[in-house]
Enzyme design. Structure first.
Site, PDB file in Angstrom:
ATOM      1  N   GLU B  70       0.814  -1.223   0.000  1.00  0.00           N
ATOM      2  CA  GLU B  70       0.000   0.000   0.000  1.00  0.00           C
ATOM      3  C   GLU B  70       0.842   1.265   0.000  1.00  0.00           C
ATOM      4  O   GLU B  70       0.504   2.235  -0.690  1.00  0.00           O
ATOM      5  CB  GLU B  70      -0.969   0.010   1.190  1.00  0.00           C
ATOM      6  CG  GLU B  70      -2.177  -0.891   1.010  1.00  0.00           C
ATOM      7  CD  GLU B  70      -1.901  -2.345   1.330  1.00  0.00           C
ATOM      8  OE1 GLU B  70      -0.822  -2.646   1.890  1.00  0.00           O
ATOM      9  OE2 GLU B  70      -2.766  -3.195   1.022  1.00  0.00           O
ATOM     10  N   HIS B 136     -11.944  -4.572   8.481  1.00  0.00           N
ATOM     11  CA  HIS B 136     -12.445  -4.117   7.175  1.00  0.00           C
ATOM     12  C   HIS B 136     -13.611  -3.146   7.312  1.00  0.00           C
ATOM     13  O   HIS B 136     -14.335  -2.928   6.345  1.00  0.00           O
ATOM     14  CB  HIS B 136     -12.895  -5.307   6.319  1.00  0.00           C
ATOM     15  CG  HIS B 136     -11.763  -6.094   5.733  1.00  0.00           C
ATOM     16  ND1 HIS B 136     -10.902  -6.834   6.499  1.00  0.00           N
ATOM     17  CD2 HIS B 136     -11.350  -6.261   4.456  1.00  0.00           C
ATOM     18  CE1 HIS B 136     -10.012  -7.430   5.716  1.00  0.00           C
ATOM     19  NE2 HIS B 136     -10.258  -7.094   4.467  1.00  0.00           N
TER      20      HIS B 136
END
Lengths: 328, 332
Positions: B70, B136
């Site tokens: 990321e 999440h």
């Protein structure tokens, strides 16, 4: 090592002298309170900056670190605009918003110094992706210190550059100390080039006190990048003469160690000898060069001192373009 | 506030992801500097099919599958944007932004201010509370919206997804583009290629006369259900969709506070330090005399989201909690 022509060689020497004089001068000014915030002196590391930037084309991109005066001067920015930035004046390279740690002008291929260790390599990798996407014949250099060798983002960026064969050159301006932590004490495996090789790239440990050696390795890396062969990693071993930040002494290294590097490895002394030996200059010409450098830095200080402060009403300027809110 | 476009939609009844694809495709055709970078984009089309088919149409140079890195994904986008491209970095889930926080908050957001450069970059991610558990289901919008230099879009309809992504891709700023998980299945009209929604323009999605709910994202679906129930009970509720959280449509909020004086601010992020806190505080400072009583906030618990469905639901606003809030403001 083949020595370049006279003009080029004297240019390299003078640029290293400019950096040294700039740093020594800025250090004193900082201790007198003239420089806002920290000041990261690069004295001793001149050959890395000058060797790298002299091997690049003017429009090649660099992104660098918290210690970047030398890279920025070698990129071609003037002593005036960098000294003015250290004074956080409106005439500085970053308009007085950056000071020592945040020098940059994207429009001229300088994608910024950085307060975050390793971040510059990521940005340089992105610039290399931009170069590739646009099909330009340029390279991007990400400077990083030895302290950046143990942060994850560095190796994420390196891996991405390898898999996409990006025109990136990672230059480790390895002054051996991350603030006060010796690189050998915190680096698993020890050999940085081997570590980089593990990612599948050409990697070299080189003498960062020898401007011609740095220049040679970067020139070759640039050629490989332009030929589509992907990134290279150059670990240039050098030495920082001063503390991490201005005024710091510390107990982490001995005076003897510092004196030995200065007396036996100094990049300016070394290259001055090469220039004289090669008949490009005599001692009188060197003295004259040094005097002209002194005058340049004095002028930069006077310029910075006389420059206006930024207008504080501009604190909200350039945060965003404002165009997102406009009906297209 | 803007009204709906008059132009006829080109694609009939697309879903939320197809609306994103439509806007991105149109802009990619126009601007060769736009490319998309993220994980599992080429074959899979992203975890929400948000870019499905684009690689096949535009090639692998313009839809790049990246490793799960990321920090490097966002850094790649930042550097390429500075160089003159207009990348879309697709993080799939906004939770994965934690691995790139320096690149987003400290680099992308601040370059224009310091370095005489532009960062035309879209960071797209699916956000919001749904099934899947704590890792999440983070609601990070207030973090991004409070960071100078970043803009935040939170579209709730296919029309808005397309109109906002097209605006983002014509601008020159770093944009966090959040698409709610639980809106993935919604369908609706989209407009043609000339329809752009400016950031900072809220939209009234239900007209009412008694009270107003100001919200965004999936919470609007819950709010609509609450409003229907309240309508049957004789309470007429207006609902305003903010559509972007920065820039925030302060004018629309001011107008609504002044018009109704009975205000509920709703979202599903933990209420502590949330956008609803920002809106309620600002409205109280500016328009206290217009209020019939305190603004009521309805928001998420300051608790990690459980994987257990009932526990997850208990952490976010429900139809019942919204009805209760509206009744509260109606009681003044």
């Amino acid at each position: 090592m083949t020595i370049p022509d006279k003009k080029t060689s004297l240019g390299l020497l003078r640029q290293m002298m400019v950096i040294r004089d700039f740093e020594e001068t800025a250090d004193k000014l900082s201790l007198r309170g003239k420089v806002s915030g920290g000041m990261h002196n690069s004295s001793g590391q001149e050959a890395v900056a000058v060797g790298v930037l002299s091997a690049l084309a003017p429009l090649d991109v660099i992104a660098t670190t918290h210690r970047s005066h030398h890279h920025t001067l070698a990129k071609g920015f003037t002593s005036r605009e960098i000294m003015a930035e250290l004074f956080t004046r409106s005439t500085g390279i970053s308009g007085g918003r950056g000071a020592s740690m945040h020098l940059g002008d994207v429009t001229k291929g300088h994608f910024g110094g950085n307060g975050i260790v390793g971040a510059g390599v990521g940005i340089a990798m992105g610039a290399a992706l931009g170069i590739q996407q646009k099909g330009d014949k340029k390279v991007s250099v990400g400077f990083i210190g030895d302290g950046g060798m143990n942060t994850g983002r560095t190796w994420e960026a390196v891996n991405m550059a390898v898999i996409w064969k990006l025109p990136l050159i990672v230059v480790v301006d390895n002054n051996q100390y991350a603030v006060e932590t010796f690189v050998g004490r915190v680096t698993g495996g020890g050999d940085l080039a081997k570590r980089a090789e593990g990612f599948g790239m050409k990697a070299f440990n080189i003498d960062g006190m020898d401007v011609l050696e740095v220049r040679k390795y970067v020139s070759e890396a640039r050629e490989r990048a332009l030929a589509g062969e992907g990134p290279s990693f150059i670990n240039a071993l050098t030495y920082r003469y001063y503390g991490h930040n201005v005024g710091e002494k510390g107990q982490y290294r001995t005076q003897e160690e510092i004196d030995t590097w200065k007396s036996t490895k100094d990049p300016i002394d070394h290259f001055t000898a090469v220039v004289i030996e090669n008949g490009y200059a005599d001692q009188a010409a060197i003295d004259e060069m040094r005097a002209s450098v002194r005058a340049e830095i004095e002028d930069a200080v006077a310029f910075a001192d006389a420059s206006p402060e930024p207008d504080i009403s501009t604190i909200y300027d350039d945060i965003d373009s404002g165009k997102l809110g406009v009906q297209l | 506030m803007t009204t709906a476009p008059t132009t006829a939609p080109k694609v009939q009844n697309p879903n939320y992801s197809e609306a994103f694809q439509s806007g991105v495709r149109e802009e990619m055709k126009r601007n060769p500097g736009i490319f998309i970078l993220g994980t599992d984009l080429i074959e899979r089309g992203g975890h929400f099919a948000q870019v499905k088919g684009i690689a096949q149409e535009f090639g692998h140079e313009r839809v790049k599958d990246s490793p799960i890195s990321e920090a490097a994904m966002v850094a790649a986008g930042v550097g390429a944007a500075m160089y003159g491209c207009h990348p879309i970095v697709d993080l799939n889930f906004i939770d994965f932004a934690f691995g790139a926080m320096d690149e987003i908050l400290n680099q992308a957001a601040k370059i224009r201010f310091m370095f005489n450069g532009k960062v035309p970059l879209v960071i797209r991610a699916t956000s919001g509370v749904a099934l899947g558990g704590a890792h999440h289901c983070n609601s990070l919008e207030s973090l991004f919206a409070s960071t100078p230099g970043l803009s935040v879009a939170v579209p709730s309809t296919p029309m808005d997804v397309k109109g906002l992504i097209k605006t983002a891709l014509r601008a020159e700023d770093p944009v966090i583009f959040l698409m709610h998980k639980k809106l993935s299945g919604i369908r609706g009209e989209i407009a043609d290629e000339n329809y752009f929604i400016p950031f900072g323009k809220a939209k009234s999605i239900r007209t009412g006369t008694d009270a107003v709910i100001i919200s965004y994202g999936y919470s609007l679906v819950t709010a609509q259900k609450a409003a229907q129930t309240l309508e049957a009970e004789g309470v007429s509720v207006e609902i305003i969709d903010l559509r972007t959280l920065y820039p925030l449509d302060e004018q629309a909020i001011n107008d609504a506070v002044k018009k109704f004086g009975r205000v509920v601010v709703l979202d599903e992020a933990p209420m502590f330090g949330s956008i609803t806190a920002e809106i309620a505080a600002t409205a109280t400072e500016r328009n206290f005399s217009s209020l019939k009583g305190p603004i009521v906030r309805v928001g998420g618990a300051r608790a990690p989201i459980s994987a257990n469905p009932a526990m997850a639901d208990a952490a976010i606003p429900t139809v019942a909690s919204i009805i209760k809030a509206v009744k509260q403001v109606m009681s003044y």
